[in-house]
Design an enzyme around this catalytic site. Sequence first.
Site, PDB file in Angstrom:
ATOM      1  N   VAL A 193      81.534  12.083   9.211  1.00  0.00           N
ATOM      2  CA  VAL A 193      81.274  10.677   8.860  1.00  0.00           C
ATOM      3  C   VAL A 193      82.476   9.777   9.126  1.00  0.00           C
ATOM      4  O   VAL A 193      82.359   8.558   9.049  1.00  0.00           O
ATOM      5  CB  VAL A 193      80.831  10.497   7.382  1.00  0.00           C
ATOM      6  N   LYS A 194      83.618  10.345   9.469  1.00  0.00           N
ATOM      7  CA  LYS A 194      84.819   9.525   9.678  1.00  0.00           C
ATOM      8  C   LYS A 194      84.792   8.891  11.079  1.00  0.00           C
ATOM      9  O   LYS A 194      83.904   9.171  11.874  1.00  0.00           O
ATOM     10  CB  LYS A 194      86.077  10.373   9.459  1.00  0.00           C
TER      11      LYS A 194
END
Length: 388
Positions: A193-194
Amino acid sequence: MVDSYLPYGRQTIEDDDIAAVAAALRDDLLTTGPRVEAFEAAFAEAVGAEHAVACANGTAALHLTMLALGVREGDVCVVPSTTFLATANCVRYVGAEVVFADVDPDSGLMRPQDLSRALEQAAPRQVTAVLPVHLRGEVLDLPAIAALADSAGAVVVEDACHALGSRLLQGNAEVPVGSGRWSSASTFSFHPVKTIATGEGGMITTPDAGLAERLRRLRSHGMVRPPGADPWWYEMAEPGFNYRLPDVLCALGHSQLAKLPRFSAARQALAARYLEALTPLATAVRPAASPEGSVATPHLMCVLIDFAAVGRSRRQVMEALKDRGIGSQVHYIPVHTQPYYRARYGQQDLPGAQAWYDRTLSLPLYPGMELADVDRVVAALGEVLGLA
Ligand SMILES: *Cc1c(COP(=O)(O)O)cnc(C)c1O
């Protein structure tokens, strides 16, 4: 046509990323090979850092940094309560104690006054390190935080896991997060998700050559091979870990890093569209505040909702959004309220972190989204909240 499901965040992996991994798989060295240094050099360049050290994940990056700085039992570190567990846990890994700082209820970020209060609370104990978190990719007031830490005799370690690509405006210049201008080290994560993804992966940047060397040693068992020694020889002065990032994942990270400008621009454009689209819902939904001078690569699209006023619980809202194919998440449950920390430090009142937690909801934000997806999310949110 059925609309596709929009998670709150996800990776953007393209054909050339896959080709980079395939090429790495054909190499002789799957780990400890030349792709590690190549990724580290490119990363250091991207954030304007002197040194970059790749490691297994963002949590390992924090743990290694605590070890390399010599933080240990008897020490005290300040951590904002609104963060992921790992920011506080890394302090406990080395036996030091956490003092939780409050945050701005409207941005979720630790302010200088929050740090001041935490430093007072820590007294008379010496604070070794302060770990500011650039929540959502928004850059907090680092110059002021660093000045306060410095006057307390503490070093600054930035948890920059949300903030790859973010910058702080200084006069006419934009200083990238990770450059080390106001800190001893900054830590990054490449969780899916980064901003860039390697599955699991992390990086530490530092302006300090000695610290970088110690981080590299601790990343691989604490082993050193002195120059000119026998070919089999290694020495260990202190036990380290196996926290290496393999070449296969460094190849992916390097390929992803080249896309950082595009990923940043996409996140900024989507966030700008959200701000515009959310204005009609302003009676019940407010976007989280951005601190002055923060030039963010937005990591999360957090909105603040007065759930009591709209007569719906957060759970009902999340479930109704999910029924419409829209994922959402909560960032974060205040860490000081976790059973482990409550048992260790007792009940604490951090009203900013609590007020942030009570109202926050993270809506989908990732470069693979279209602007029309934002409109779909906001329309669904308005409907779910009974505002449409
Ligand atoms: C993701 C994250 C971490 C931990 O990173 P991992 O790579 O998942 O170990 C630490 N701090 C913050 C603020 C994060 O978002």
